[in-house]
Design a protein around this motif. Structure first.
Motif, PDB file in Angstrom:
ATOM      1  N   ARG A 183      40.436  49.868  49.181  1.00 23.95           N
ATOM      2  CA  ARG A 183      41.624  49.076  48.833  1.00 23.95           C
ATOM      3  C   ARG A 183      41.187  47.724  48.257  1.00 23.95           C
ATOM      4  O   ARG A 183      41.691  47.257  47.249  1.00 23.95           O
ATOM      5  N   GLN A 184      40.198  47.114  48.949  1.00 23.19           N
ATOM      6  CA  GLN A 184      39.724  45.802  48.505  1.00 23.19           C
ATOM      7  C   GLN A 184      39.092  45.892  47.109  1.00 23.19           C
ATOM      8  O   GLN A 184      39.332  45.047  46.245  1.00 23.19           O
ATOM      9  N   GLY A 185      38.281  46.949  46.907  1.00 27.16           N
ATOM     10  CA  GLY A 185      37.622  47.122  45.607  1.00 27.16           C
ATOM     11  C   GLY A 185      38.639  47.339  44.495  1.00 27.16           C
ATOM     12  O   GLY A 185      38.503  46.812  43.380  1.00 27.16           O
ATOM     13  N   PHE A 186      39.673  48.105  44.801  1.00 29.07           N
ATOM     14  CA  PHE A 186      40.749  48.370  43.833  1.00 29.07           C
ATOM     15  C   PHE A 186      41.447  47.057  43.470  1.00 29.07           C
ATOM     16  O   PHE A 186      41.646  46.740  42.298  1.00 29.07           O
ATOM     17  N   GLN A 187      41.785  46.282  44.520  1.00 26.88           N
ATOM     18  CA  GLN A 187      42.521  45.032  44.276  1.00 26.88           C
ATOM     19  C   GLN A 187      41.678  44.058  43.451  1.00 26.88           C
ATOM     20  O   GLN A 187      42.182  43.416  42.529  1.00 26.88           O
ATOM     21  N   THR A 188      40.398  43.974  43.774  1.00 28.46           N
ATOM     22  CA  THR A 188      39.524  43.040  43.053  1.00 28.46           C
ATOM     23  C   THR A 188      39.414  43.444  41.585  1.00 28.46           C
ATOM     24  O   THR A 188      39.555  42.610  40.680  1.00 28.46           O
ATOM     25  N   ALA A 189      39.161  44.732  41.337  1.00 27.30           N
ATOM     26  CA  ALA A 189      38.991  45.196  39.952  1.00 27.30           C
ATOM     27  C   ALA A 189      40.267  44.972  39.138  1.00 27.30           C
ATOM     28  O   ALA A 189      40.216  44.487  38.001  1.00 27.30           O
ATOM     29  N   LEU A 190      41.403  45.311  39.732  1.00 20.55           N
ATOM     30  CA  LEU A 190      42.680  45.167  39.009  1.00 20.55           C
ATOM     31  C   LEU A 190      43.032  43.696  38.816  1.00 20.55           C
ATOM     32  O   LEU A 190      43.568  43.308  37.772  1.00 20.55           O
ATOM     33  N   ASP A 191      42.728  42.879  39.816  1.00 24.05           N
ATOM     34  CA  ASP A 191      43.067  41.448  39.746  1.00 24.05           C
ATOM     35  C   ASP A 191      42.275  40.775  38.623  1.00 24.05           C
ATOM     36  O   ASP A 191      42.850  40.140  37.728  1.00 24.05           O
ATOM     37  N   ILE A 192      40.953  40.947  38.650  1.00 25.10           N
ATOM     38  CA  ILE A 192      40.110  40.248  37.660  1.00 25.10           C
ATOM     39  C   ILE A 192      40.256  40.878  36.276  1.00 25.10           C
ATOM     40  O   ILE A 192      40.353  40.173  35.271  1.00 25.10           O
ATOM     41  N   SER A 193      40.291  42.204  36.217  1.00 28.62           N
ATOM     42  CA  SER A 193      40.178  42.874  34.918  1.00 28.62           C
ATOM     43  C   SER A 193      41.511  43.070  34.212  1.00 28.62           C
ATOM     44  O   SER A 193      41.537  43.246  32.999  1.00 28.62           O
ATOM     45  N   ALA A 194      42.617  43.063  34.970  1.00 34.31           N
ATOM     46  CA  ALA A 194      43.917  43.316  34.335  1.00 34.31           C
ATOM     47  C   ALA A 194      44.907  42.172  34.569  1.00 34.31           C
ATOM     48  O   ALA A 194      45.419  41.592  33.619  1.00 34.31           O
ATOM     49  N   TYR A 195      45.141  41.802  35.835  1.00 31.89           N
ATOM     50  CA  TYR A 195      46.146  40.757  36.085  1.00 31.89           C
ATOM     51  C   TYR A 195      45.792  39.456  35.357  1.00 31.89           C
ATOM     52  O   TYR A 195      46.676  38.733  34.867  1.00 31.89           O
ATOM     53  N   SER A 196      44.500  39.169  35.275  1.00 35.64           N
ATOM     54  CA  SER A 196      44.079  37.892  34.660  1.00 35.64           C
ATOM     55  C   SER A 196      44.599  37.737  33.238  1.00 35.64           C
ATOM     56  O   SER A 196      44.846  36.621  32.786  1.00 35.64           O
ATOM     57  N   LEU A 197      44.795  38.848  32.529  1.00 37.15           N
ATOM     58  CA  LEU A 197      45.336  38.727  31.160  1.00 37.15           C
ATOM     59  C   LEU A 197      46.751  38.133  31.199  1.00 37.15           C
ATOM     60  O   LEU A 197      47.091  37.266  30.390  1.00 37.15           O
ATOM     61  N   ILE A 198      47.541  38.580  32.164  1.00 39.74           N
ATOM     62  CA  ILE A 198      48.917  38.078  32.289  1.00 39.74           C
ATOM     63  C   ILE A 198      48.888  36.595  32.666  1.00 39.74           C
ATOM     64  O   ILE A 198      49.606  35.764  32.098  1.00 39.74           O
ATOM     65  N   SER A 199      48.015  36.286  33.602  1.00 39.36           N
ATOM     66  CA  SER A 199      47.919  34.918  34.095  1.00 39.36           C
ATOM     67  C   SER A 199      47.460  33.960  32.984  1.00 39.36           C
ATOM     68  O   SER A 199      47.988  32.849  32.847  1.00 39.36           O
ATOM     69  N   VAL A 200      46.514  34.415  32.187  1.00 46.83           N
ATOM     70  CA  VAL A 200      46.005  33.595  31.077  1.00 46.83           C
ATOM     71  C   VAL A 200      47.089  33.459  29.994  1.00 46.83           C
ATOM     72  O   VAL A 200      47.304  32.375  29.448  1.00 46.83           O
ATOM     73  N   ALA A 201      47.784  34.554  29.710  1.00 43.62           N
ATOM     74  CA  ALA A 201      48.834  34.512  28.679  1.00 43.62           C
ATOM     75  C   ALA A 201      49.929  33.524  29.070  1.00 43.62           C
ATOM     76  O   ALA A 201      50.463  32.802  28.223  1.00 43.62           O
ATOM     77  N   LYS A 202      50.233  33.490  30.378  1.00 47.81           N
ATOM     78  CA  LYS A 202      51.272  32.569  30.870  1.00 47.81           C
ATOM     79  C   LYS A 202      50.876  31.115  30.578  1.00 47.81           C
ATOM     80  O   LYS A 202      51.706  30.301  30.188  1.00 47.81           O
ATOM     81  N   ARG A 203      49.571  30.803  30.772  1.00 45.63           N
ATOM     82  CA  ARG A 203      49.099  29.427  30.512  1.00 45.63           C
ATOM     83  C   ARG A 203      48.980  29.144  29.018  1.00 45.63           C
ATOM     84  O   ARG A 203      49.126  28.016  28.579  1.00 45.63           O
TER      85      ARG A 203
END
Ligand code: NAD
Length: 256
Positions: A109-129
């Motif tokens: 679960r932790q590995g899944f969350q880390t991979a998705l957070d850094i590799s995918a969610y970060s695009l949304i977070s960066v786009a927002k800024r």
């Protein structure tokens, strides 16, 4: 005259001179762009800063995308220094090493969350800024994906799931940010020997097989990706958004 004269581009994801982000940065620099870079930690700062300075760039800022306050700080600093930005390159990903070698069913679960957070969610977070800094003139955002998003590639495992989420995020962001004249696209690159790719067991064999099977009979280079990034980030791609463009010497068209 360069295609990017007077344009300000943020490049996230340079670790060293082999990084895909560096291939993109070199192409943008050649076309006249003013660049800013991030670094993940102090060890990588020692690599990134001299590379940035080699092309006359002084804007090198810390940013670990797992920390919202670091993304805020980076874009806050860019707003102070530049006022606005024209494009963002998001060329970063991470998965725990063990999740790239164990059976996929063992993904934690932790590995899944880390991979998705850094590799995918970060695009949304960066786009927002990036949105308020692009608001006046519009802009372009580019990320990097891989065939493992759509098909099963041995050992790519949770990173394939993260890339699927990333590619879907490209489409949702493109649909959302189109009203702000911001385009969002991805390049799906063929395998290239970089620091991140070296974490995938069997990379050497993959590169050999790829060059045998790809229609162009060779591996993809950072320069190939850099060239296509100019199209997607600049005026030549003005009507293109929400796309995943293969830069893979044709590998993905082959059925057998
Ligand atoms: P690389 O190791 O040179 O770059 C990966 C970057 O991700 C590094 O700069 C690292 O600092 C950064 N990163 C990792 N975790 C981070 C975090 N928490 N915050 C900020 N930055 C972080 O490797 P690369 O191959 O150039 O990878 C760039 C992108 O290209 C990745 O998205 C990768 O999945 C993608 N890609 C690579 C290949 C390949 O074969 N090399 C193929 C297709 C797509």
């Amino acid at each position: 005259m360069g295609m990017f004269d007077g344009k300000k581009v943020v490049v996230l994801g340079v670790a060293n001179e082999r990084s895909i982000a560096w291939g993109i940065a070199e192409a943008l620099h050649r076309e006249g762009a003013e660049l800013a870079f991030n670094y993940l930690n102090e060890a990588l700062e020692r690599r990134v800063r001299p590379l940035a300075e080699s092309i006359g760039c002084k804007t090198v800022l810390p940013c670990d995308v797992q920390h919202e306050e670091q993304i805020d700080a980076m874009f806050g600093e860019l707003q102070k220094r530049w006022g606005s930005i024209d494009a963002v390159v998001h060329s970063l990903a991470y998965a725990e090493k063990e999740d790239l070698s164990k059976r996929f069913v063992e993904t934690s679960r932790q590995g899944f969350q880390t991979a998705l957070d850094i590799s995918a969610y970060s695009l949304i977070s960066v786009a927002k800024r990036a949105l308020p800094l692009m608001a006046e003139r519009g802009g372009s955002i580019l990320t990097l994906s891989y065939l493992g998003a759509e098909r099963v590639v041995p050992n790519y495992n949770v990173m394939g799931v993260a890339k699927a989420a990333l590619e879907s995020s490209v489409r949702y962001l493109a649909a959302d940010l189109g009203q702000n004249n911001i385009r969002v696209n991805a390049i799906s690159a063929g395998p290239i020997k970089t620091l991140a790719a070296s974490g995938i067991p069997g990379l050497r064999d993959m590169l050999t097989a790829f060059a045998e099977k790809a229609p162009l009979r060779r591996n993809v280079t950072q320069e190939d990706v850099g060239n296509t990034s100019l199209y997607l980030l600049g005026p030549l791609g003005s009507g293109v958004t929400g796309e995943v463009v293969y830069v893979d010497c044709g590998f993905s068209i082959m059925g057998f």
